[in-house]
Write a protein that holds these residues in place. Sequence first.
Motif, mmCIF file in Angstrom:
data_model
loop_
_atom_site.group_PDB
_atom_site.id
_atom_site.type_symbol
_atom_site.label_atom_id
_atom_site.label_comp_id
_atom_site.label_asym_id
_atom_site.label_seq_id
_atom_site.Cartn_x
_atom_site.Cartn_y
_atom_site.Cartn_z
ATOM 1 N N ASP A 1 0.819 -1.207 0.000
ATOM 2 C CA ASP A 1 0.000 0.000 0.000
ATOM 3 C C ASP A 1 0.861 1.268 0.000
ATOM 4 O OD1 ASP A 1 -2.386 -1.389 -0.061
ATOM 5 O OD2 ASP A 1 -2.648 -1.374 2.119
ATOM 6 N N MET A 2 2.098 1.154 0.475
ATOM 7 C CA MET A 2 2.997 2.308 0.494
ATOM 8 C C MET A 2 3.854 2.406 -0.765
ATOM 9 S SD MET A 2 4.314 2.541 4.466
ATOM 10 C CE MET A 2 4.447 0.801 4.873
ATOM 11 N N ARG B 1 10.934 1.255 1.764
ATOM 12 C CA ARG B 1 10.035 1.880 2.747
ATOM 13 C C ARG B 1 10.778 2.542 3.903
ATOM 14 N NH1 ARG B 1 7.563 -2.063 6.987
ATOM 15 N NH2 ARG B 1 8.843 -3.929 6.871
ATOM 16 N N ASN C 1 4.074 6.232 -1.349
ATOM 17 C CA ASN C 1 3.459 7.054 -0.306
ATOM 18 C C ASN C 1 3.804 6.443 1.047
ATOM 19 O OD1 ASN C 1 1.868 8.910 1.090
ATOM 20 N ND2 ASN C 1 0.000 7.702 0.826
ATOM 21 N N ILE C 2 4.986 6.771 1.552
ATOM 22 C CA ILE C 2 5.473 6.192 2.798
ATOM 23 C C ILE C 2 4.829 6.907 3.980
ATOM 24 C CG2 ILE C 2 7.500 5.576 4.143
ATOM 25 C CD1 ILE C 2 7.391 4.308 1.350
ATOM 26 N N THR C 3 4.170 6.142 4.836
ATOM 27 C CA THR C 3 3.517 6.710 6.015
ATOM 28 C C THR C 3 4.073 6.075 7.284
ATOM 29 O OG1 THR C 3 1.735 5.072 5.874
ATOM 30 C CG2 THR C 3 1.387 7.168 4.741
ATOM 31 N N ASN C 4 3.977 6.814 8.383
ATOM 32 C CA ASN C 4 4.377 6.309 9.706
ATOM 33 C C ASN C 4 5.791 5.743 9.707
ATOM 34 O OD1 ASN C 4 3.957 5.894 12.444
ATOM 35 N ND2 ASN C 4 2.869 3.950 12.175
#
Length: 469
Positions: free
Chosen positions: A235-236, A427, A246-249
């Motif tokens: 998802d990232m 990631r 879209n790298i989150t957290n």
Amino acid sequence: MMRIAIAGRRPRRGAPLTAVGLMLCVTACSGLLDVDNPNSVPASEIHNPRSAAALLSGVHSSVSRAINAVTLVEATASDELDWVGSRDAWRALDAGNLSDPFNEFTDAAFPTLGQARWFADEAITVMNEHRAAGRLAPGNVDPVLYPRAYLYGALAYVTIADLFDRWAFSDVGAPAPAIAPANMRQVYDTAIVYLDRGIQYADSLNTAGSTAVRPWRLALYALRARAKHARAIWDMIGPVPDAPANITNGGLASDGGAVADAQAAIAQALATSSLGPDWKLTFAYSATTIGGDFGTWVNDRTEMRLGDAYVFGSASNKTWDSTRVLDPITAQRDPVLNTTATAFKAGSVYPTFTALSVREARLIVAEGALAAGDTTTFATQINTLRALNTLPAWNQATPQIRADSLLWYERQVNLYLQGRRLADMYRFGIRAAKWQLSSEAVTQPGRFLPITARECLSNPLIGGAACRI
């Protein structure tokens, strides 16, 4: 060993056009013209209950060969292996250029996975026929073969989703269009459905008292945990190049289902003495069964060696003398990596391959906890993992190293050469020293392997002009 030859049969939908020939053997065949071998079984016999065990044995071999082949390509593109040979196609991968459909080694690995995926699906179909006919019973078709078929199918689908930007689930007689990078998430969904079905049946066998199903049941839960965790990573970074990563957290993947399945796998391993706290599902290779590409290209032909990020190279630079990675708490040579690297070298042409492990399950639980801000659970899982190698604990109150940095490190050494590293590098923002600044790995982090030339050139719904994306 019995071999099953599928001759003159139209494969089911989903096999890459070039992946399946007119004959497919359960174990390695000496040649396509070897049709009079008394150990060969006609296509019609694949549905015979007496052939069920041989069928699953062949699928096991096909999947283990394929995962070994495509993971070698991924490892070369990551920092786990360094190119030290003479073949330009390996050098291109080492430099971070992954998407060339005409790269000879990517193109060679692609059909092995296509065959394995098709063969696993064929086995699932046959096993469901046996189940519908009431043949899954001791003395007829071993019931444990049913969840095993789903395990192998899911392994193939997860590997496709992990390591390829696109895939075409074609039939030899009916081409299929390529799945766009942004839609490859559905391949994980299929794997998880397979695992759901395998687990449901394995659970019923376990409840009925079967001990033979327990290692396979554990493997199914461990793989479902990994599939859900990998889907959260996808998802990232997965939609690249259709959309930027879209790298989150901080790159931490969080999936409650993955954590629950990982916890279940850990509990099963601890509850069964024959499995234990350091259980692994490993694939073995030999001169009398099937070979693996890792041993051939790294230990034998020395086109690659273990990477400079992990080892000190030998004087010839064709192999290595000692490992260089130091544990961040002891500042001593890391025993996990040292054990893995030493065993890999000792395996020569036939090193084993770890596909699943309790170690990875603990890392999934630890990462889920860290993503949720639960450092207590993180510390419990990481320290239990470290205790397997008698390493000192991470101190939650006065940490010797940041929690996220420790997670990155433990994944690096505990999952070495298992096909996880490139996604972790993307990631977590880690760049290989060998990547060229203009390479796809640098300019488009999240790039993986393409549909290769032998598929797109033979598939009119893709074609040579659309080989590259």
